[in-house]
Design a protein around this motif. Structure first.
Motif, PDB file in Angstrom:
ATOM      1  N   ARG A 133       0.830  -1.206   0.000  1.00 44.83           N
ATOM      2  CA  ARG A 133       0.000   0.000   0.000  1.00 44.83           C
ATOM      3  C   ARG A 133       0.864   1.255   0.000  1.00 44.83           C
ATOM      4  NH1 ARG A 133      -1.921   2.800   4.216  1.00 44.83           N
ATOM      5  NH2 ARG A 133      -1.376   1.138   5.668  1.00 44.83           N
ATOM      6  N   MET A 134       1.909   1.263   0.803  1.00 42.27           N
ATOM      7  CA  MET A 134       2.794   2.427   0.869  1.00 42.27           C
ATOM      8  C   MET A 134       3.569   2.615  -0.436  1.00 42.27           C
ATOM      9  SD  MET A 134       2.053   3.840   3.610  1.00 42.27           S
ATOM     10  CE  MET A 134       3.254   5.135   3.380  1.00 42.27           C
ATOM     11  N   ASN A 135       3.921   1.503  -1.090  1.00 39.70           N
ATOM     12  CA  ASN A 135       4.606   1.616  -2.386  1.00 39.70           C
ATOM     13  C   ASN A 135       3.711   2.298  -3.414  1.00 39.70           C
ATOM     14  OD1 ASN A 135       6.887   0.384  -1.413  1.00 39.70           O
ATOM     15  ND2 ASN A 135       6.370  -1.646  -2.209  1.00 39.70           N
ATOM     16  N   ALA A 136       2.407   1.966  -3.384  1.00 40.25           N
ATOM     17  CA  ALA A 136       1.468   2.593  -4.311  1.00 40.25           C
ATOM     18  C   ALA A 136       1.343   4.085  -4.026  1.00 40.25           C
ATOM     19  CB  ALA A 136       0.103   1.904  -4.217  1.00 40.25           C
ATOM     20  N   VAL A 137       1.274   4.439  -2.736  1.00 39.96           N
ATOM     21  CA  VAL A 137       1.177   5.851  -2.352  1.00 39.96           C
ATOM     22  C   VAL A 137       2.427   6.609  -2.793  1.00 39.96           C
ATOM     23  CG1 VAL A 137       1.080   7.437  -0.392  1.00 39.96           C
ATOM     24  CG2 VAL A 137      -0.390   5.421  -0.429  1.00 39.96           C
ATOM     25  N   ASN A 138       3.600   6.033  -2.530  1.00 37.37           N
ATOM     26  CA  ASN A 138       4.853   6.705  -2.876  1.00 37.37           C
ATOM     27  C   ASN A 138       5.049   6.817  -4.390  1.00 37.37           C
ATOM     28  OD1 ASN A 138       5.550   7.008  -0.174  1.00 37.37           O
ATOM     29  ND2 ASN A 138       6.576   5.014  -0.079  1.00 37.37           N
ATOM     30  N   ALA A 139       4.534   5.838  -5.142  1.00 38.02           N
ATOM     31  CA  ALA A 139       4.651   5.908  -6.599  1.00 38.02           C
ATOM     32  C   ALA A 139       3.875   7.097  -7.144  1.00 38.02           C
ATOM     33  CB  ALA A 139       4.149   4.608  -7.231  1.00 38.02           C
ATOM     34  N   ARG A 140       2.670   7.349  -6.600  1.00 36.83           N
ATOM     35  CA  ARG A 140       1.878   8.503  -7.042  1.00 36.83           C
ATOM     36  C   ARG A 140       2.606   9.804  -6.698  1.00 36.83           C
ATOM     37  NH1 ARG A 140      -3.637   7.230  -7.685  1.00 36.83           N
ATOM     38  NH2 ARG A 140      -3.907   9.417  -8.294  1.00 36.83           N
ATOM     39  N   LEU A 141       3.138   9.878  -5.495  1.00 36.59           N
ATOM     40  CA  LEU A 141       3.853  11.081  -5.082  1.00 36.59           C
ATOM     41  C   LEU A 141       5.098  11.305  -5.932  1.00 36.59           C
ATOM     42  CD1 LEU A 141       3.724  11.130  -1.172  1.00 36.59           C
ATOM     43  CD2 LEU A 141       2.801  12.833  -2.738  1.00 36.59           C
ATOM     44  N   ALA A 142       5.838  10.228  -6.180  1.00 39.59           N
ATOM     45  CA  ALA A 142       7.062  10.351  -6.968  1.00 39.59           C
ATOM     46  C   ALA A 142       6.756  10.836  -8.384  1.00 39.59           C
ATOM     47  CB  ALA A 142       7.789   9.010  -7.020  1.00 39.59           C
ATOM     48  N   ASP A 143       5.639  10.398  -8.952  1.00 38.42           N
ATOM     49  CA  ASP A 143       5.266  10.845 -10.295  1.00 38.42           C
ATOM     50  C   ASP A 143       4.997  12.344 -10.316  1.00 38.42           C
ATOM     51  OD1 ASP A 143       4.417  10.431 -13.072  1.00 38.42           O
ATOM     52  OD2 ASP A 143       2.416  10.880 -12.310  1.00 38.42           O
TER      53      ASP A 143
END
Length: 459
Positions: A419-429
């Motif tokens: 779940r945190m990886n998905a959140v961080n991927a959106r932020l990183a984009d």
């Protein structure tokens, strides 16, 4: 410093035709932007006043009669979006790194000089503040702009924020041929700045007949009388057009243009709507067209497909925001009604109570408390479903906002990590898009410095 754009004396008839052509082009650009403007202003209205759904429009009244005694509540999801994403995207001290394209000592040295100059100017011209405004515009309206050019106050090359509401461009082709940037200034500054005074004929009378622009007018209440506060100055709203198609004589509906010289492709024109003449005509202040660039840099957090204007992050879920507000108001009104204490009793309660008490009965047997029942579980479930859909679409999860996790909990550390990886991927984009914006603006600044400034000015 960069050269001042050259303005040439033109015939009045020629200037009338140029003004008419570009006024029509501006109107076409505004029309092509209507859907973006409407949605952007709606999201912005929610940010300024989260109760806008109930203050104006008939959507709320069609759903339910929110009259006297009803509660109206709005969940400020737009404000939460900016408060949650903004601090993760802002760059308090933006540092731009430049690298030479070739392994040559002179070019490497020049690159280091340009890098030092650009990073110095970012502090001097408060670039971080301009970048924050650009990011906020992209978050709320959908697109943020930076304009690169010469700052005549600080005497340096820098980039600054321009509202997406003040920019339009060629709606006809994918490879745009012109852009227009709206500016506003006091009439007396325009009269001082424009060199060819015949271009101002009738402008002052037009401004005085229109009065102050709506942005300058402010209404306030003083007891029961509404007073209109006049502005300090008459305002002139003009569009700066940067064209790659000359002065427009190659454009549509331009007849009998052979007698006018329109050989140069790259031109700068200042247009006031409904005014007879352009305020100025000349060259681009900075020839970024040599590198096939415009002096503006854009950033979209939601890329558009086959459309010149994007949607905003919150604009995609605005219908869900409205539904949540309506359901929340319905639930709060329901709670208000159910939490009332209503007692029914007989008019002869005193005599009956006496008789009941003599027979050993309780007081509760002689009165009745109204039971309004429990609230609808379906309303709460639907509201929670819409909340989750907004979070999934926008990426504003509870982990980003800092709120405690509610609802179903992760069953394992692996699930939490996923779940945190998905959140961080959106932020990183989103963060990468900000980096791309800053990099592109820095590149244009470096090109401008190299083309226009002398050694002494850089040093």
């Amino acid at each position: 410093m960069p050269r001042k754009y050259k303005s040439k004396t033109r015939s009045k008839e020629r200037s009338r035709r140029v003004s008419k052509f570009w006024q029509e082009r501006i109107q076409a650009g505004i029309k092509a932007k209507e859907s973006y403007t409407q949605k952007a202003e709606e999201v912005l209205a929610y940010f300024r006043n989260s109760d806008i759904l109930f203050d104006g429009g008939d959507l709320a009244s069609k759903f339910m009669d929110f009259g006297a005694g009803s509660a109206t509540v709005s969940i400020p999801k737009v404000a939460q979006l900016k408060a949650s994403l903004g601090p993760r995207l802002y760059l308090p001290k933006p540092t731009r790194n430049l690298s030479a394209r070739v392994d040559d000592g002179v070019q490497v040295g020049l690159t280091r000089v340009l890098e030092t100059y650009i990073n110095y100017v970012s502090t001097e011209a408060k670039f971080s503040r301009e970048l924050r405004k650009c990011i906020d515009d992209a978050l709320l309206r959908g697109r943020g702009f930076l304009e690169t050019g010469w700052d005549s106050v600080r005497n340096c090359v820098t980039s600054w924020y321009v509202s997406s509401a003040d920019i339009i461009f060629d709606p006809d082709v994918l490879d745009i041929e012109w852009i227009a940037i709206r500016n506003k200034e006091s009439l007396w500054r325009t009269k001082r700045r424009v060199q060819d005074k015949w271009r101002l004929e009738g402008l002052e009378d037009d401004m005085k007949s229109l009065g102050n622009s709506p942005e300058v007018k402010q209404e306030y209440e003083e007891k029961e009388n509404r007073v209109e506060a006049p502005g300090s100055n008459y305002k002139v709203e003009y569009w700066v057009i940067l064209s790659k198609m000359g002065y427009g004589f190659r454009g549509r509906d331009m007849e009998d243009t052979s007698k006018y010289d329109d050989k140069k492709d790259h031109c700068r024109i200042e247009i006031v709507m409904d005014h007879e003449y352009p305020l100025d005509e000349g060259e681009w202040p900075i020839p970024l067209y040599l590198d096939r660039e415009w002096p503006i840099t854009k950033m979209d957090f939601v890329e558009s497909i086959d459309s010149p204007w994007p949607n905003s992050i919150m604009g995609q879920v605005l219908p869900a925001q409205k539904a949540i507000d309506l359901l929340t108001s319905l639930r709060v009104t329901s709670c208000k009604n159910r939490d009332r204490l209503v007692v029914f009793c007989d008019s002869r309660v005193e005599r009956e109570v006496q008789d009941a008490l003599r027979k050993g009965h309780r007081l509760q047997d002689s009165v009745m408390v109204a039971d309004f029942g429990a609230g609808s579980a379906e309303t709460a479930n639907e509201r929670q479903f819409l909340m989750e859909q907004i979070e999934v679409t926008t990426g504003i999860m509870q982990a980003i906002t800092g709120a405690p996790q509610t609802g179903s909990q992760d069953r394992s550390a692996t699930a939490t990590q996923a779940r945190m990886n998905a959140v961080n991927a959106r932020l990183a984009d989103l963060q990468n898009k900000v980096e791309e914006l800053v990099t592109d603006a820095a590149r244009k600044e470096a090109i401008t410095i190299k083309l226009e400034l002398d050694v002494d000015e850089v040093a």
